[in-house]
Design a protein around this motif. Structure first.
Motif, PDB file in Angstrom:
ATOM      1  N   PHE A   1       8.696   5.148  -0.309  1.00 51.52           N
ATOM      2  CA  PHE A   1       8.910   3.861   0.040  1.00 51.52           C
ATOM      3  C   PHE A   1       9.273   2.867  -1.149  1.00 51.52           C
ATOM      4  N   GLU A   2       9.928   1.768  -1.188  1.00 48.90           N
ATOM      5  CA  GLU A   2       9.885   1.007  -2.229  1.00 48.90           C
ATOM      6  C   GLU A   2      10.273  -0.537  -1.472  1.00 48.90           C
ATOM      7  N   PHE A   3       9.837  -1.473  -2.137  1.00 47.35           N
ATOM      8  CA  PHE A   3      10.201  -2.790  -1.629  1.00 47.35           C
ATOM      9  C   PHE A   3      11.984  -3.087  -1.442  1.00 47.35           C
ATOM     10  N   ASP A   4      12.083  -3.897  -0.242  1.00 49.84           N
ATOM     11  CA  ASP A   4      13.565  -4.439  -0.375  1.00 49.84           C
ATOM     12  C   ASP A   4      13.642  -5.790  -0.794  1.00 49.84           C
ATOM     13  N   ALA A   5      14.757  -6.526  -0.869  1.00 52.04           N
ATOM     14  CA  ALA A   5      14.994  -7.722  -1.422  1.00 52.04           C
ATOM     15  C   ALA A   5      13.959  -8.632  -0.670  1.00 52.04           C
ATOM     16  N   ASP A   6      13.540  -8.310   0.695  1.00 50.14           N
ATOM     17  CA  ASP A   6      12.815  -9.426   1.144  1.00 50.14           C
ATOM     18  C   ASP A   6      11.190  -9.123   1.007  1.00 50.14           C
TER      19      ASP A   6
ATOM     20  N   LEU B   1       0.697  -1.480  -0.073  1.00 53.25           N
ATOM     21  CA  LEU B   1       0.128   0.050  -0.080  1.00 53.25           C
ATOM     22  C   LEU B   1       0.729   1.184   0.065  1.00 53.25           C
ATOM     23  N   CYS B   2       1.833   1.311   0.907  1.00 53.54           N
ATOM     24  CA  CYS B   2       2.649   2.504   0.889  1.00 53.54           C
ATOM     25  C   CYS B   2       3.530   2.814  -0.144  1.00 53.54           C
ATOM     26  N   VAL B   3       4.117   1.535  -0.738  1.00 56.46           N
ATOM     27  CA  VAL B   3       4.996   1.653  -2.112  1.00 56.46           C
ATOM     28  C   VAL B   3       3.920   2.227  -3.322  1.00 56.46           C
ATOM     29  N   GLY B   4       2.766   1.639  -3.333  1.00 56.48           N
ATOM     30  CA  GLY B   4       1.923   1.784  -4.274  1.00 56.48           C
ATOM     31  C   GLY B   4       1.495   3.476  -4.354  1.00 56.48           C
ATOM     32  N   SER B   5       1.211   4.098  -3.081  1.00 54.76           N
ATOM     33  CA  SER B   5       0.723   5.265  -3.009  1.00 54.76           C
ATOM     34  C   SER B   5       1.651   6.328  -2.822  1.00 54.76           C
TER      35      SER B   5
END
Ligand code: SF4
Length: 60
Positions: A26-31, A17-21
């Motif tokens: 925010f971005e996703f990490d490798a995990d 949600l935060c990454v998209g908004s």
């Protein structure tokens, strides 16, 4: 004003949600957990914190 936030990786469930908004913050990490890449506009910090289903976003 820009505000620093952090993500509690233990709590984050990777819902995206935060990454998209707020992709500037925010971005996703490798995990597959959200990680902070930038500051956040003060006007949307409380919204981002309130919308996180895991309560993983905190003000620094
Ligand atoms: S909204 Fe919360 S649970 Fe979802 S990816 Fe972001 S920090 Fe993780």
């Amino acid at each position: 004003m820009a505000v620093k936030v952090k993500v509690n990786a233990e709590a984050c469930i990777g819902c995206g949600l935060c990454v998209g908004s707020y992709p500037e913050t925010f971005e996703f990490d490798a995990d597959g957990k959200a990680t902070v890449i930038g500051e956040m506009d003060e006007a949307v910090v409380d919204e981002a914190i309130g919308n996180c289903p895991a309560g993983a976003i905190e003000k620094e």
